[in-house]
Design a protein around this motif. Structure first.
Motif, PDB file in Angstrom:
ATOM      1  N   SER A 120     -50.979 -19.280 -21.833  1.00  0.00           N
ATOM      2  CA  SER A 120     -51.008 -20.620 -21.250  1.00  0.00           C
ATOM      3  C   SER A 120     -51.174 -20.599 -19.741  1.00  0.00           C
ATOM      4  CB  SER A 120     -49.729 -21.380 -21.614  1.00  0.00           C
ATOM      5  OG  SER A 120     -48.585 -20.694 -21.111  1.00  0.00           O
ATOM      6  N   GLU A 121     -50.851 -19.467 -19.096  1.00  0.00           N
ATOM      7  CA  GLU A 121     -51.018 -19.367 -17.652  1.00  0.00           C
ATOM      8  C   GLU A 121     -51.121 -17.902 -17.255  1.00  0.00           C
ATOM      9  OE1 GLU A 121     -46.695 -19.601 -15.693  1.00  0.00           O
ATOM     10  OE2 GLU A 121     -47.206 -21.414 -16.842  1.00  0.00           O
ATOM     11  N   PRO A 122     -51.635 -17.597 -16.064  1.00  0.00           N
ATOM     12  CA  PRO A 122     -51.773 -16.202 -15.634  1.00  0.00           C
ATOM     13  C   PRO A 122     -50.411 -15.507 -15.531  1.00  0.00           C
ATOM     14  CG  PRO A 122     -53.079 -17.654 -14.254  1.00  0.00           C
ATOM     15  CD  PRO A 122     -52.192 -18.541 -15.082  1.00  0.00           C
ATOM     16  N   MET A 123     -50.435 -14.180 -15.642  1.00  0.00           N
ATOM     17  CA  MET A 123     -49.215 -13.383 -15.639  1.00  0.00           C
ATOM     18  C   MET A 123     -49.147 -12.525 -14.376  1.00  0.00           C
ATOM     19  SD  MET A 123     -46.487 -12.188 -17.232  1.00  0.00           S
ATOM     20  CE  MET A 123     -46.704 -12.690 -18.942  1.00  0.00           C
ATOM     21  N   SER A 124     -47.998 -12.602 -13.702  1.00  0.00           N
ATOM     22  CA  SER A 124     -47.739 -11.718 -12.565  1.00  0.00           C
ATOM     23  C   SER A 124     -46.380 -11.066 -12.775  1.00  0.00           C
ATOM     24  CB  SER A 124     -47.728 -12.492 -11.239  1.00  0.00           C
ATOM     25  OG  SER A 124     -49.006 -13.038 -10.958  1.00  0.00           O
ATOM     26  N   LEU A 125     -46.348  -9.742 -12.657  1.00  0.00           N
ATOM     27  CA  LEU A 125     -45.073  -9.028 -12.768  1.00  0.00           C
ATOM     28  C   LEU A 125     -45.220  -7.650 -12.153  1.00  0.00           C
ATOM     29  CD1 LEU A 125     -45.164  -6.649 -15.183  1.00  0.00           C
ATOM     30  CD2 LEU A 125     -45.084  -8.652 -16.660  1.00  0.00           C
ATOM     31  N   THR A 126     -44.077  -7.026 -11.878  1.00  0.00           N
ATOM     32  CA  THR A 126     -44.060  -5.666 -11.369  1.00  0.00           C
ATOM     33  C   THR A 126     -43.071  -4.841 -12.183  1.00  0.00           C
ATOM     34  OG1 THR A 126     -42.331  -6.158  -9.751  1.00  0.00           O
ATOM     35  CG2 THR A 126     -44.615  -6.378  -9.015  1.00  0.00           C
ATOM     36  N   VAL A 127     -43.343  -3.547 -12.286  1.00  0.00           N
ATOM     37  CA  VAL A 127     -42.400  -2.599 -12.875  1.00  0.00           C
ATOM     38  C   VAL A 127     -42.326  -1.406 -11.939  1.00  0.00           C
ATOM     39  CG1 VAL A 127     -41.714  -1.275 -14.907  1.00  0.00           C
ATOM     40  CG2 VAL A 127     -43.135  -3.324 -15.189  1.00  0.00           C
TER      41      VAL A 127
ATOM     42  N   VAL B  72     -38.513 -13.178 -20.455  1.00  0.00           N
ATOM     43  CA  VAL B  72     -38.655 -13.943 -21.690  1.00  0.00           C
ATOM     44  C   VAL B  72     -40.010 -14.633 -21.669  1.00  0.00           C
ATOM     45  CG1 VAL B  72     -37.649 -15.707 -23.185  1.00  0.00           C
ATOM     46  CG2 VAL B  72     -36.162 -14.321 -21.709  1.00  0.00           C
ATOM     47  N   LEU B  73     -40.794 -14.414 -22.738  1.00  0.00           N
ATOM     48  CA  LEU B  73     -42.137 -14.990 -22.822  1.00  0.00           C
ATOM     49  C   LEU B  73     -42.183 -16.133 -23.819  1.00  0.00           C
ATOM     50  CD1 LEU B  73     -42.874 -12.386 -21.284  1.00  0.00           C
ATOM     51  CD2 LEU B  73     -44.892 -12.182 -22.726  1.00  0.00           C
ATOM     52  N   ARG B  74     -42.990 -17.128 -23.494  1.00  0.00           N
ATOM     53  CA  ARG B  74     -43.313 -18.212 -24.418  1.00  0.00           C
ATOM     54  C   ARG B  74     -44.743 -18.634 -24.147  1.00  0.00           C
ATOM     55  NH1 ARG B  74     -39.735 -21.892 -23.105  1.00  0.00           N
ATOM     56  NH2 ARG B  74     -41.046 -23.502 -22.191  1.00  0.00           N
ATOM     57  N   GLU B  75     -45.568 -18.636 -25.194  1.00  0.00           N
ATOM     58  CA  GLU B  75     -46.987 -18.991 -25.084  1.00  0.00           C
ATOM     59  C   GLU B  75     -47.695 -18.151 -24.030  1.00  0.00           C
ATOM     60  OE1 GLU B  75     -47.194 -23.180 -24.454  1.00  0.00           O
ATOM     61  OE2 GLU B  75     -46.364 -23.666 -26.423  1.00  0.00           O
ATOM     62  N   GLY B  76     -47.309 -16.880 -23.936  1.00  0.00           N
ATOM     63  CA  GLY B  76     -47.958 -15.957 -23.023  1.00  0.00           C
ATOM     64  C   GLY B  76     -47.515 -16.045 -21.584  1.00  0.00           C
ATOM     65  N   ALA B  77     -46.539 -16.908 -21.287  1.00  0.00           N
ATOM     66  CA  ALA B  77     -46.069 -17.086 -19.917  1.00  0.00           C
ATOM     67  C   ALA B  77     -44.615 -16.648 -19.791  1.00  0.00           C
ATOM     68  CB  ALA B  77     -46.204 -18.556 -19.494  1.00  0.00           C
ATOM     69  N   VAL B  78     -44.246 -16.158 -18.606  1.00  0.00           N
ATOM     70  CA  VAL B  78     -42.851 -15.816 -18.336  1.00  0.00           C
ATOM     71  C   VAL B  78     -42.070 -17.098 -18.078  1.00  0.00           C
ATOM     72  CG1 VAL B  78     -41.273 -14.641 -16.765  1.00  0.00           C
ATOM     73  CG2 VAL B  78     -43.441 -13.569 -17.373  1.00  0.00           C
ATOM     74  N   VAL B  79     -41.073 -17.360 -18.916  1.00  0.00           N
ATOM     75  CA  VAL B  79     -40.275 -18.578 -18.763  1.00  0.00           C
ATOM     76  C   VAL B  79     -38.869 -18.276 -18.270  1.00  0.00           C
ATOM     77  CG1 VAL B  79     -41.566 -19.935 -20.441  1.00  0.00           C
ATOM     78  CG2 VAL B  79     -39.672 -18.511 -21.232  1.00  0.00           C
ATOM     79  N   GLY B  80     -38.566 -17.021 -18.036  1.00  0.00           N
ATOM     80  CA  GLY B  80     -37.275 -16.669 -17.482  1.00  0.00           C
ATOM     81  C   GLY B  80     -37.164 -15.187 -17.244  1.00  0.00           C
TER      82      GLY B  80
ATOM     83  N   ALA C 172     -39.824 -27.180 -19.304  1.00  0.00           N
ATOM     84  CA  ALA C 172     -39.450 -26.603 -18.015  1.00  0.00           C
ATOM     85  C   ALA C 172     -39.007 -25.158 -18.182  1.00  0.00           C
ATOM     86  CB  ALA C 172     -38.315 -27.420 -17.392  1.00  0.00           C
ATOM     87  N   ALA C 173     -39.599 -24.289 -17.407  1.00  0.00           N
ATOM     88  CA  ALA C 173     -39.190 -22.885 -17.427  1.00  0.00           C
ATOM     89  C   ALA C 173     -38.179 -22.631 -16.327  1.00  0.00           C
ATOM     90  CB  ALA C 173     -40.404 -21.985 -17.212  1.00  0.00           C
ATOM     91  N   GLU C 174     -37.240 -21.718 -16.571  1.00  0.00           N
ATOM     92  CA  GLU C 174     -36.348 -21.317 -15.506  1.00  0.00           C
ATOM     93  C   GLU C 174     -37.175 -20.653 -14.417  1.00  0.00           C
ATOM     94  OE1 GLU C 174     -33.151 -18.852 -16.627  1.00  0.00           O
ATOM     95  OE2 GLU C 174     -32.209 -20.326 -17.930  1.00  0.00           O
ATOM     96  N   PRO C 175     -36.833 -20.868 -13.178  1.00  0.00           N
ATOM     97  CA  PRO C 175     -37.614 -20.229 -12.119  1.00  0.00           C
ATOM     98  C   PRO C 175     -37.463 -18.718 -12.204  1.00  0.00           C
ATOM     99  CG  PRO C 175     -35.610 -21.244 -11.231  1.00  0.00           C
ATOM    100  CD  PRO C 175     -35.730 -21.694 -12.645  1.00  0.00           C
ATOM    101  N   ALA C 176     -38.587 -18.029 -12.207  1.00  0.00           N
ATOM    102  CA  ALA C 176     -38.541 -16.563 -12.227  1.00  0.00           C
ATOM    103  C   ALA C 176     -38.308 -16.052 -10.820  1.00  0.00           C
ATOM    104  CB  ALA C 176     -39.865 -16.022 -12.772  1.00  0.00           C
ATOM    105  N   ARG C 177     -37.585 -14.934 -10.714  1.00  0.00           N
ATOM    106  CA  ARG C 177     -37.328 -14.362  -9.398  1.00  0.00           C
ATOM    107  C   ARG C 177     -38.624 -13.830  -8.805  1.00  0.00           C
ATOM    108  NH1 ARG C 177     -32.948 -12.771 -12.579  1.00  0.00           N
ATOM    109  NH2 ARG C 177     -30.955 -13.602 -11.886  1.00  0.00           N
ATOM    110  N   LYS C 178     -38.638 -13.589  -7.517  1.00  0.00           N
ATOM    111  CA  LYS C 178     -39.871 -13.209  -6.850  1.00  0.00           C
ATOM    112  C   LYS C 178     -40.395 -11.854  -7.301  1.00  0.00           C
ATOM    113  CE  LYS C 178     -37.365 -11.226  -2.914  1.00  0.00           C
ATOM    114  NZ  LYS C 178     -37.148 -11.296  -1.460  1.00  0.00           N
ATOM    115  N   ASP C 179     -39.502 -10.982  -7.891  1.00  0.00           N
ATOM    116  CA  ASP C 179     -39.956  -9.674  -8.345  1.00  0.00           C
ATOM    117  C   ASP C 179     -40.383  -9.696  -9.797  1.00  0.00           C
ATOM    118  OD1 ASP C 179     -37.493 -10.045  -9.429  1.00  0.00           O
ATOM    119  OD2 ASP C 179     -36.627  -8.139  -8.785  1.00  0.00           O
TER     120      ASP C 179
END
Length: 532
Positions: A286-293, A484-492, A524-531
């Motif tokens: 549903s939206e682009p994905m940004s994350l780091t490991v 936590v993912l929902r519809e391909g997006a990070v929601v928390g 509404a998704a919980e705001p994800a932290r900047k990392d």
């Protein structure tokens, strides 16, 4: 476990309520090559009940089923079906007495039609040969009873495994089976097929059939079983109503130690980012994905079925082509849509479907382990036999693979050992990013503990691990962070402290399902932290 009733000290005694049992196994012993597999096991199955048979691989579950169905001759003990003694090692007698087994490797004749499979050995005949129309119509009626709307003339080999499995059950019931034994019935079928299989099993219970099934999945026991029988090292250690057992009780009985001992300690991790997704557009998300490991970090991906975890993993690895954004390893972009480029960037993927995508079951351990890096093991198109064998033996020893040797066929290994091969084969060369999609699906509890150790050890050695799992304890106990993912997006995003909170499972479920604290739907998704 003694407070729950029947434990190891009582397990060899006479079966409870033997007078009502459709099938009784009394003090069964069996060994192979001098190694005992069953040590005086007694079991009873009553009409209209479903019993789950649990235990690690090698506990004796399949051996007990094969003895109960007449395929194996026990070294000691007796089997009674409806009060009649089953002649030892006589599957035809078991069949006549109403015992049917549906093995993991189905006995369907793939080249024949559905109706021919249903009537094999009991064909309807008339004065002018086979009554094919009558068999087709009768087969159609039998299939409809179990919710299968398909043409009985279809070739069996063209059907999904789950459908073929239910047809085998239909065949068993139509030959008068009052006892049906199912060995890992859900191990190779989809979630949708599992639901249909469960419905069939419940119907059979309503019809008075006694069912025994093996599974590694706690949710299946909870959904189906009236009783749970646990084998450990050839001994029956628990035989109790499911209502009297917690999940921890069952797992502890299976492995002989407390559940907390399953998970090794998580080590620390550095701040160095190894994997970075920048606005990666995963197909269907549903939206682009940004994350780091980071180096040494295990990031868990949680979510409901269809949340997009597998799609994300496959896009990172290049199995699916992204529609925008980037994947970076050590700050360098990886060419999208090309698994070879991902492998060249030191990314490794252990896929969800081990048997379909992760391994070639007809090939040996050695050949399976060679596949990800053929150039390393070959010169001028010729395999470097000695080097290949020594290098692969080294990595298989590092994961404690239990096998007869590198030449053993993958298909003859247990699920846990197959998974070790699929994971360890990447370790012959450098890996910076390890993608794990359902790393313990279809793996027994004891082997899970070893796989958890491997995962934490690899992270401690400096890999960045991204792990998708539907098993909540895995997410909570292995992850440094969880998304936590929902519809391909990070929601928390949940930190290690969040994962240790007593209410975290409810929080994850709410995020994954899109519900607020009152159970109402929310976008509404919980705001994800900047990392994140």
């Amino acid at each position: 476990m003694a407070e729950h009733g029947r434990d190891a000290s009582e397990a060899g005694g006479a079966p409870q309520q033997a007078g009502t049992a459709l099938l009784e196994c009394r003090n069964i012993t069996k060994g192979f090559g001098g190694v005992p597999v069953l040590k005086g096991v007694s079991l009873h199955l009553e009409p209209g009940t479903i019993t789950a048979l649990a235990g690690e691989n090698g506990a004796g579950k399949s051996t007990l089923m094969k003895i109960a169905s007449g395929q194996y001759r026990p070294d000691g003990g007796e089997v009674f079906v409806g009060g009649q003694l089953l002649p030892a090692g006589n599957p035809q007698a078991a069949h006549k007495l109403g015992v049917a087994i549906v093995p993991q490797e189905l006995a369907s004749i793939l080249e024949l039609s559905v109706y021919e499979n249903l009537f094999v050995g009991r064909e309807l005949r008339g004065p002018f040969g086979l009554r094919r129309k009558a068999m087709i119509e009768e087969a159609r009626k039998q299939l409809e009873v179990f919710g299968l709307d398909l043409d009985p003339r279809k070739r069996m080999g063209d059907l999904a495994v789950g459908v073929r499995q239910i047809i085998e059950i239909v065949k068993a019931t139509n030959t008068g089976a009052g006892v049906i034994l199912l060995d890992e019935p859900s191990s190779a079928i989809s979630e949708r097929e599992v639901g249909r299989l469960m419905a069939v099993m419940r119907k059979l219970r309503e019809d008075g059939v006694a069912l025994l099934f093996t599974t590694h999945k706690m949710e299946e026991m909870r959904a189906l079983a009236d009783r749970v029988v646990v084998l450990r090292d050839g001994n029956l250690v628990v035989d109790l109503p499911l209502s009297e057992l917690s999940d921890d009780d069952i797992v502890t009985a299976m492995i002989g130690r407390e559940l907390e001992d399953l998970f090794p300690d998580r080590g620390g991790h550095s701040d160095e980012v190894l994997l970075e997704l920048d606005e990666l557009q995963v197909p269907g998300a549903s939206e682009p994905m940004s994350l780091t490991v980071r180096r040494g970090e295990i990031v868990g991906l949680s979510g409901l079925v269809g949340a997009g975890r597998t799609e994300l993993m496959e896009t990172i690895f290049g199995v699916r082509t992204s529609q925008g954004g980037s994947v970076k390893v050590r700050g360098k972009k990886v060419k999208p849509g090309e698994p070879a480029a991902a492998i060249g960037a030191n990314i490794a993927l252990v896929p969800e479907d081990r048997k379909g995508s992760g391994a070639v079951l007809t090939m040996s351990v050695l050949d399976n382990a060679t596949l990800p890096d053929l150039p390393m093991f070959s010169t001028a198109g010729m395999l470097r036999g000695g080097f290949r064998r020594s290098k692969i033996r080294e990595v298989m020893d590092s994961v404690r693979l239990r096998s007869r040797g590198l030449d053993q066929s993958m298909g003859t290994l247990s699920g846990g050992n197959q998974q070790k091969v699929v994971l360890a084969r990447w370790l012959t060369s450098d890996v910076d990013v390890l993608l794990l999609d359902e790393p313990t699906r279809g793996v027994d509890v004891g082997a899970r503990s070893e796989i958890y150790r491997i995962i934490t050890d690899l992270a401690a050695e400096g890999m960045a691990v991204l792990m998708a799992s539907s098993d909540m304890p895995e997410i909570l106990s292995l992850s440094h962070r969880a998304l936590v993912l929902r519809e391909g997006a990070v929601v928390g995003e949940l930190s290690a402290d969040d994962l240790a909170d007593s209410g975290v499972q409810d929080r994850i479920f709410r995020l994954a399902s899109g519900l607020d604290s009152e159970g109402n739907e929310t976008n509404a998704a919980e705001p994800a932290r900047k990392d994140a």
